[in-house]
Design an enzyme around this catalytic site. Structure first.
Site, PDB file in Angstrom:
ATOM      1  N   HIS A 363      10.123 -64.216 -39.554  1.00 29.83           N
ATOM      2  CA  HIS A 363      11.538 -63.882 -39.725  1.00 29.83           C
ATOM      3  C   HIS A 363      12.463 -64.978 -39.256  1.00 29.83           C
ATOM      4  CE1 HIS A 363      10.005 -60.035 -40.958  1.00 29.83           C
ATOM      5  NE2 HIS A 363      11.111 -60.022 -41.667  1.00 29.83           N
ATOM      6  N   GLU A 604       6.438 -53.195 -51.305  1.00 25.65           N
ATOM      7  CA  GLU A 604       5.925 -54.338 -50.542  1.00 25.65           C
ATOM      8  C   GLU A 604       4.561 -54.053 -49.935  1.00 25.65           C
ATOM      9  OE1 GLU A 604       8.731 -55.357 -47.461  1.00 25.65           O
ATOM     10  OE2 GLU A 604       9.266 -53.285 -47.089  1.00 25.65           O
ATOM     11  N   ASP A 628       6.128 -59.362 -47.896  1.00 23.20           N
ATOM     12  CA  ASP A 628       5.102 -58.486 -47.347  1.00 23.20           C
ATOM     13  C   ASP A 628       4.013 -58.180 -48.360  1.00 23.20           C
ATOM     14  OD1 ASP A 628       5.588 -57.946 -44.604  1.00 23.20           O
ATOM     15  OD2 ASP A 628       7.439 -56.970 -45.202  1.00 23.20           O
ATOM     16  N   CYS A 675      13.329 -59.176 -54.097  1.00 21.10           N
ATOM     17  CA  CYS A 675      14.127 -59.673 -52.974  1.00 21.10           C
ATOM     18  C   CYS A 675      13.314 -60.479 -51.965  1.00 21.10           C
ATOM     19  CB  CYS A 675      14.842 -58.521 -52.287  1.00 21.10           C
ATOM     20  SG  CYS A 675      13.737 -57.380 -51.463  1.00 21.10           S
TER      21      CYS A 675
END
Ligand code: PEP
Ligand code: MG
Length: 755
Positions: A363, A604, A628, A675
């Site tokens: 992240h 995901e 993911d 996304c």
């Protein structure tokens, strides 16, 4: 054998530097195996040679002098075959290569084993004897085991640049430390190491700005650990066998040890800050214990180290010394970087980010990309102190950094920075243009956001709205769960900033590598654990508060869409929708004029991918989270630098899964957005367009490049590209296909980044 091994490993790890560690290794092995000589050769990648780096038995003058071509001699043969070579009479082997300086003719028996770590040959370890004989199987096993240990130590040394300094002392400064590309771009700046001190060895030397405060912080840390030990002992003693119980007594003795405390305080009074004073006091104690021949005492060294870490952890929790203010453009270097960390540095002063841990999809990388800050991650274990006070080049394209670069290197990179600024300026002209193919097909191109500070960047990028607002980032930079009103305020700013363009707000997605400082989740497999929707459904209080805040913020603006993350089952969606209805009803009863926004589900997790159709029927849209999905489909931890090479969202299985999700979404007449980071890769964006995806959400920084790519193709060309890509067998072939297509339409400039 185990005891001898343990001792050798212990001696090697106590060595102060790499040459001493190698010297200790060869001497100990020679003694243990009773051979005439033991030697280590290390690979010099730059010169494609093997260099003799340590020897016990051969001519010591040869160290650093003997360089063998990779194809030369028995050393080259061991490395080539990547397996042990056991010869009774080496000089008679056809590959034997006599080296004058070491006079090896006198040695007959030869055993060489490769030093391999992560598939890479780092060097060769040999033992030789004057008699003619084969080494026994047990001797081979012994050397192979030592070689595995040594390779792991050497890998650490290679990563920290220590071997390169030894092999080619003059080239330091122009040599790259290789990690993985976290966020593209190039930065040059001064290193700042934030006070996230992970281990004693990472504690940098700093002067104490206020020794009295340092002393107070140290006493407080000791008291806190004393209490921690006391509580643990009360809880655990009844459950533990007596030998384990003794550990608490040992800890308590150490904590009240006059010498350890006095030693630290003396160092503080002499001008050191508390963490470094404590580090040195612990180190000298560890050294003493390790030298003891008694196995009981040497085992205590590990206890001391453990205690050292505990106290350090406490010192970290209450730093006495505020970080020095950051004044010039800096590159943050840390083992791990928290969102709070990044948010604390004024963005105009942050030039780059370097993390020892993590990979392209951590992240911190996503955040860096969103902020447009070049980042390199996954440099591996290295002492952080080595970075302090240096100038650093961060090459976020190649995933490399250069410490203290020389003038030529600096100039080269400054030119690249200038060229990049030029391209960015050119792309700015696309700001007002739509993401429309050459034949007039328009695909909505959204940006992603995480913090309110992103509003300006998203607006500036020329995106059609926000396709993914990661609400957890606002939770991560606080000290407690934000209230409904606080959230309402944040969401309202976000929605009004983009109205009438849509903003897709994702409900809280914590867990995995996104942890809240005030809500600790300890799990063995956090990515397979309590994440996203799993957490929020177990905490309807938190979930309902967030939904209420979103719905209230949307009143009168009406551009909100809500997205549910980490969906594994249909029941989870049903339950989330039930809670949404409840929030709507409650708010209406309270007099709010709220409407039901469009709802989407993130695809995901593979289970959701194969049920995309059934999920789509329950909601208004799907959004594919390739970050993911790649991790779960390929079973590759998105945060693990060791397997970063396997993590690839162009893997043919990924393409097939995405194609299936799109088809199922469309069968249910629902649009499919994408996304994940894949949408920010211009080549992949064209591919996804051709596969039929209905909209894309890329990082704000990437929006202009993606738009540029889309505007360079026709829909038919994109479709043909997709058909061809879906037939390929490897991610590499897919990448090649996309890069060729980009080059053909004159977008060669962006191919470099995605090589
Ligand atoms: C994804 O998984 O692709 C995604 C967009 O979510 P995140 O990266 O926040 O997990
Ligand atoms: Mg995700």
């Amino acid at each position: 054998m185990l005891e001898t091994l343990r001792r050798i490993v212990q001696d090697v790890s106590a060595a102060p530097d790499l040459p001493s560690a190698l010297a200790v290794t060869v001497n100990r092995i020679r003694d243990a195996m009773r051979v005439a000589a033991c030697t280590v050769y290390l690979v010099d990648e730059d010169n494609r040679e093997y260099v003799l780096m340590a020897t016990a038995g051969l001519n010591p003058q040869a160290i650093g002098q003997i360089r063998l071509d990779r194809q030369q001699g028995l050393i080259g043969l061991v490395a080539e075959r990547q397996e042990p070579l056991n010869l009774e009479d080496a000089p008679h082997h056809p590959r034997f290569y006599p080296v004058r300086e070491v006079e090896e003719d006198a040695y007959h028996a030869f055993l060489g084993v490769p030093l391999i770590q992560y598939r890479r040959v780092l060097g060769v370890l040999t033992v030789q004897h004057t008699t003619i004989r084969l080494f026994q199987a047990s001797e081979v096993d012994f050397l192979v085991t030592i070689a595995a240990q040594l390779a792991s130590t050497l890998n650490h040394a290679i990563l920290s640049g220590a071997t390169q300094e030894l092999l080619n002392p003059l080239t330091i400064g122009t040599r790259a430390l290789q990690g993985v590309a976290g966020a593209s771009g190039i930065a040059i700046g001064a290193v700042t190491v934030p006070h996230l001190l992970a281990d004693l060895d990472d504690v940098p030397d700093r002067p104490a700005l206020d020794p009295a405060m340092e002393e107070a912080a140290f006493h407080a840390a000791i008291a806190a650990v004393e209490q921690e030990v006391r509580e643990a002992s009360e809880q655990l003693t009844p459950l533990l066998p007596p030998t384990e119980q003794a550990l608490f007594t040992v800890y308590r003795m150490m904590l009240s040890s006059d010498t350890l405390l006095r030693d630290t305080l003396e160092r503080i009074r002499a001008g050191s800050w508390a963490p470094a004073a404590w580090r040195d006091a612990i180190r000298s104690r560890v050294r003493l214990l390790e030298q003891a021949e008694d196995p009981y005492l040497s085992a205590r060294a590990e206890d001391i180290r453990d205690l050292g870490r505990r106290v350090l952890h406490r010192l970290r929790a209450q730093p006495a010394q505020a970080s020095e203010p950051i004044t010039e453009r800096c590159v943050l270097v840390a083992e791990e970087m928290s969102v709070a960390h990044l948010a604390a540095v004024p963005s105009d002063q942050l030039a780059g980010i370097v993390c020892l841990r993590g990979s392209a999809l951590s992240h911190v990388a996503l955040l860096a990309r969103a902020m447009g800050i070049p980042a390199v991650l996954g440099l591996g274990d290295r002492p952080l102190g080595r970075f302090e006070g240096s100038t650093i080049i961060v090459d976020g394209y190649q995933g490399r950094v250069y410490l203290n670069p020389d003038a030529t290197m600096r100039k080269e990179y400054q030119q690249l920075i200038a060229a990049e600024a030029e391209l960015t300026a050119e792309l700015r002209s696309l700001r007002e243009q739509a993401a429309m193919t050459r034949d007039g097909y328009r695909i909505p191109l959204y940006a992603k956001a995480g913090l309110l500070t992103d509003i300006a960047m998203v607006t500036d990028s020329g995106a059609d709205g926000v396709g993914l607002y990661r609400t957890e980032f606002a939770f991560m930079v606080r000290e407690s769960f934000p209230s409904e009103d606080e959230q309402h305020q944040i969401y309202q700013q976000m929605l009004t900033a983009f109205s009438p363009r849509p903003v897709v707000m994702r409900t809280l997605d914590i867990g995995g590598d996104k942890t809240l400082p005030y809500f600790n989740i300890e799990e063995n497999n956090p990515f397979l654990g309590w994440r996203g929707m799993r957490f929020t459904l177990d905490h309807p209080d938190i979930f309902l508060t967030q939904l209420r805040a979103m719905l209230r913020a949307n009143a009168g603006v009406d551009n909100l869409r809500i997205l549910f993350p980490m969906i594994t089952t249909v029941e989870e969606v049903d339950e989330a929708l039930r809670l949404l209805e409840r929030a709507l009803q409650e708010l209406r009863e309270e007099g709010w004029s709220v409407t039901r926004p469009e709802i989407g589900v993130m695809i995901e997790i593979p289970s959701a991918a194969w049920q995309a159709g059934q999920l789509a029927q329950r909601v208004d849209f799907l959004s594919v989270g390739t970050n993911d999905l790649t991790q779960y489909l390929l079973a590759v931890d998105r945060d693990n630098a060791r397997v970063a090479g396997l993590y690839d969202n162009l893997h043919p299985s990924m393409l097939k899964a995405i194609a299936y999700i799109i088809a199922e979404g469309h069968r249910a007449s629902r649009p499919v957005n994408l996304c994940g980071e894949m949408a920010a890769d211009p080549g992949a964006a064209v591919l996804l367009l051709g596969m039929g995806v209905d909209s894309l959400s890329a990082g704000a920084v990437s929006v202009p490049k993606v738009k540029w790519a889309i505007r360079s193709f026709t829909l038919a060309e994109a479709h043909e590209l997709a058909c061809r890509a879906l037939l390929l067998a490897t991610a590499k072939e897919v990448r090649q296909l996309l890069n060729d297509a980009l080059r053909q339409v004159g977008l060669g400039e962006i191919v470099r980044e995605y090589a």
